[in-house]
Design an enzyme around this catalytic site. Structure first.
Site, PDB file in Angstrom:
ATOM      1  N   ASP A 151       4.467 -14.392  21.124  1.00 23.39           N
ATOM      2  CA  ASP A 151       4.795 -14.351  19.700  1.00 23.39           C
ATOM      3  C   ASP A 151       3.528 -14.431  18.828  1.00 23.39           C
ATOM      4  OD1 ASP A 151       6.541 -14.301  17.514  1.00 23.39           O
ATOM      5  OD2 ASP A 151       7.899 -15.753  18.415  1.00 23.39           O
ATOM      6  N   GLU A 184       4.451  -9.289  17.735  1.00 15.71           N
ATOM      7  CA  GLU A 184       3.769  -9.612  16.468  1.00 15.71           C
ATOM      8  C   GLU A 184       4.431  -8.897  15.288  1.00 15.71           C
ATOM      9  OE1 GLU A 184       2.823  -6.352  15.791  1.00 15.71           O
ATOM     10  OE2 GLU A 184       0.992  -7.110  14.851  1.00 15.71           O
ATOM     11  N   TRP A 185       5.687  -8.503  15.495  1.00 14.78           N
ATOM     12  CA  TRP A 185       6.591  -8.031  14.430  1.00 14.78           C
ATOM     13  C   TRP A 185       6.108  -6.762  13.732  1.00 14.78           C
ATOM     14  CZ3 TRP A 185       4.678 -13.220  12.569  1.00 14.78           C
ATOM     15  CH2 TRP A 185       5.130 -14.239  13.419  1.00 14.78           C
ATOM     16  N   GLY A 186       5.190  -6.045  14.363  1.00 14.88           N
ATOM     17  CA  GLY A 186       4.687  -4.826  13.732  1.00 14.88           C
ATOM     18  C   GLY A 186       3.659  -5.093  12.645  1.00 14.88           C
ATOM     19  N   ASN A 188       0.538  -5.685  12.598  1.00  9.95           N
ATOM     20  CA  ASN A 188      -0.778  -5.036  12.729  1.00  9.95           C
ATOM     21  C   ASN A 188      -0.677  -3.669  13.392  1.00  9.95           C
ATOM     22  OD1 ASN A 188      -2.660  -7.432  11.944  1.00  9.95           O
ATOM     23  ND2 ASN A 188      -1.168  -8.284  13.375  1.00  9.95           N
ATOM     24  N   ASP A 206      12.442 -10.225  12.533  1.00  9.90           N
ATOM     25  CA  ASP A 206      13.559 -10.630  13.396  1.00  9.90           C
ATOM     26  C   ASP A 206      14.890 -10.004  12.979  1.00  9.90           C
ATOM     27  OD1 ASP A 206      11.666 -12.142  14.590  1.00  9.90           O
ATOM     28  OD2 ASP A 206      12.698 -14.061  14.315  1.00  9.90           O
TER      29      ASP A 206
HETATM   30  C1  GLA Z   1       9.901 -15.375  16.271  1.00 11.31           C
HETATM   31  C2  GLA Z   1      10.336 -14.201  17.146  1.00 11.31           C
HETATM   32  C3  GLA Z   1      11.764 -14.411  17.595  1.00 11.31           C
HETATM   33  C4  GLA Z   1      11.885 -15.722  18.352  1.00 11.31           C
HETATM   34  C5  GLA Z   1      11.380 -16.871  17.500  1.00 11.31           C
HETATM   35  C6  GLA Z   1      11.269 -18.168  18.273  1.00 11.31           C
HETATM   36  O1  GLA Z   1      10.587 -15.415  15.077  1.00 11.31           O
HETATM   37  O2  GLA Z   1      10.198 -12.993  16.450  1.00 11.31           O
HETATM   38  O3  GLA Z   1      12.207 -13.342  18.396  1.00 11.31           O
HETATM   39  O4  GLA Z   1      11.137 -15.637  19.551  1.00 11.31           O
HETATM   40  O5  GLA Z   1      10.084 -16.594  16.970  1.00 11.31           O
HETATM   41  O6  GLA Z   1      10.811 -19.235  17.505  1.00 11.31           O
END
Ligand code: GLA
Length: 394
Positions: A151, A184-186, A188, A206
């Protein structure tokens, strides 16, 4: 002269070994990963009994036979580090330890995944990998772990390319093949640089269990198709099927994830599934679109009246064709196949409806519905999909 030969040899050794280090494990993700993860349903409320129950259910429900193989711990499994800095699990939640859980999963023909973070702490505040990358990778190898989700919380001033490459190298050096899921959620644009780093990268923030969340994610993920392929996939986050949406929305969500070659990581309580939920998650013909060996993410070809027409090239010259109705009401769609003659530049596959005839296999009703010779009228219910496999007539 001799000196320069020695210099070249030394340089070759150095760069050679650097090249060796800059590797991820081969063939762990020739097709998108399939499995289960604890976060969407349980957040940090996880423990050994739950996980063992999930392992059992993977087998008893038929999910394992349908291709789901990973059982992944998300945030909240962690205890403290020991005196030498090695991470331990929370002994109250996991009294038998993580290795025992991994061994249990392996005894049932499944694999175990774990979760950490590039920062000092995980998103939920547990001890994470910054400064402990090699120790953590070694610990995971000792525990026989098969998958790591890493993460991106608490990462101010951390270089994402360096941080994820470091963990990739640590995993590689620990020697046990581990699928590497970058999360890393995109933020970068990992699709631009992580092909040789991770097996998949999150492309968005998320997911939550509602229509607006997953359709918003779909819109962000669909424009990234050129970056996905065998070994390195766009990850629009884990599935919310079975967590409370109406069945039509669950079906559409699952189908669109398959059309986008997304990792299929379940997020529901598979020990207690309604029949309509298991019918979705176990539909092998829809899963086959996701797992197709060609490994090309599908494309939205046309959108009209809030209805999207998607194509996904498949191996052996076949195609998946999906109509996705984003309206609340049903739509009657007239499909003139000749309007869908096109060549997909990315895969170089062509539909060739003018020269080829495909038969139409409806993958949710499991009925054969004629061929592409005739114009077809298809009614797509609101917030739902109709998806076909276009099978080449011999
Ligand atoms: C981030 C991630 C989620 C999950 C949570 C856990 O938000 O994007 O998928 O793993 O952390 O805390």
């Amino acid at each position: 002269m001799k000196k320069s030969i020695l210099f070249v040899a030394a340089a070759m050794l150095l760069f050679g070994s650097m090249n060796l280090r800059a590797q991820k494990f081969e063939h762990l993700a020739d097709t998108p990963a399939m499995g289960w993860n604890s976060w969407n349903k349980y957040q940090c409320n996880i423990n050994e009994d739950l996980l063992k129950g999930i392992v059992d259910a993977m087998v008893s429900t038929g999910l394992k036979d349908a291709g789901y193989q990973y059982v992944n711990l998300d945030d909240g499994w962690h205890g403290q580090r020991d005196a030498d800095g090695f991470i331990q699990c929370d002994a109250k939640k996991f009294p038998s330890g993580i290795k025992s859980l991994a061994d249990y999963a392996h005894s049932k023909g499944l694999k175990l995944g774990i979760y950490s973070c590039c920062g000092k702490l995980t998103c939920a505040g547990y001890s994470a990998s910054l400064g402990h990358e090699y120790q953590d990778a070694l610990q995971y190898a000792r525990w026989n772990i098969d998958y790591l989700k890493e993460d991106w919380c608490y990462c101010e001033n951390v270089n994402p390319k360096g941080a994820y490459a470091l963990m990739r190298d640590a995993l590689h050096d620990a020697g046990r093949p581990v699928y590497f899921s970058m999360c890393e959620w995109g933020s970068n644009k990992p699709w631009e640089w992580a092909k040789d780093t991770g097996n998949s990268w999150r492309t968005t923030g998320d997911i939550s269990c509602n229509w607006d969340s997953w359709t918003g994610i779909l819109d962000q993920n669909k424009v990234l198709r050129k970056y996905a392929g065998p070994g390195h996939w766009n990850d629009p986050d884990m599935l919310e099927v079975g967590n409370g949406m109406p069945v039509n929305e669950d079906r559409a969500h699952f189908t669109m994830w398959c059309m986008m070659s997304a990792p299929l990581i379940l997020g529901n309580d598979i020990r207690n599934m309604k029949p309509e939920t298991s019918a979705i998650l176990l539909n092998k013909e829809v899963i086959a679109l996701d797992q197709d060996k060609l490994g090309v993410q599908g494309l939205m070809y046309l959108t009209q009246d809030n209805v999207e027409y998607w194509f996904k090239p498949l191996e052996n010259g076949e195609w998946a064709f999906c109509i996705f109705n984003r309206n609340k009401d049903a739509k009657k769609c007239t499909v003139d196949w000749q309007k869908f003659n096109f060549k997909d530049d990315l895969s170089t596959c062509s539909t060739d409806f003018n020269t080829k005839v495909y038969s139409l296999r409806n993958l949710w009703t499991k009925k054969n519905e004629g061929t592409t010779k005739k114009i077809k009228t298809i009614v797509v219910p609101g917030h739902d999909v109709v998806v076909y496999r276009l099978v080449l007539k011999k």
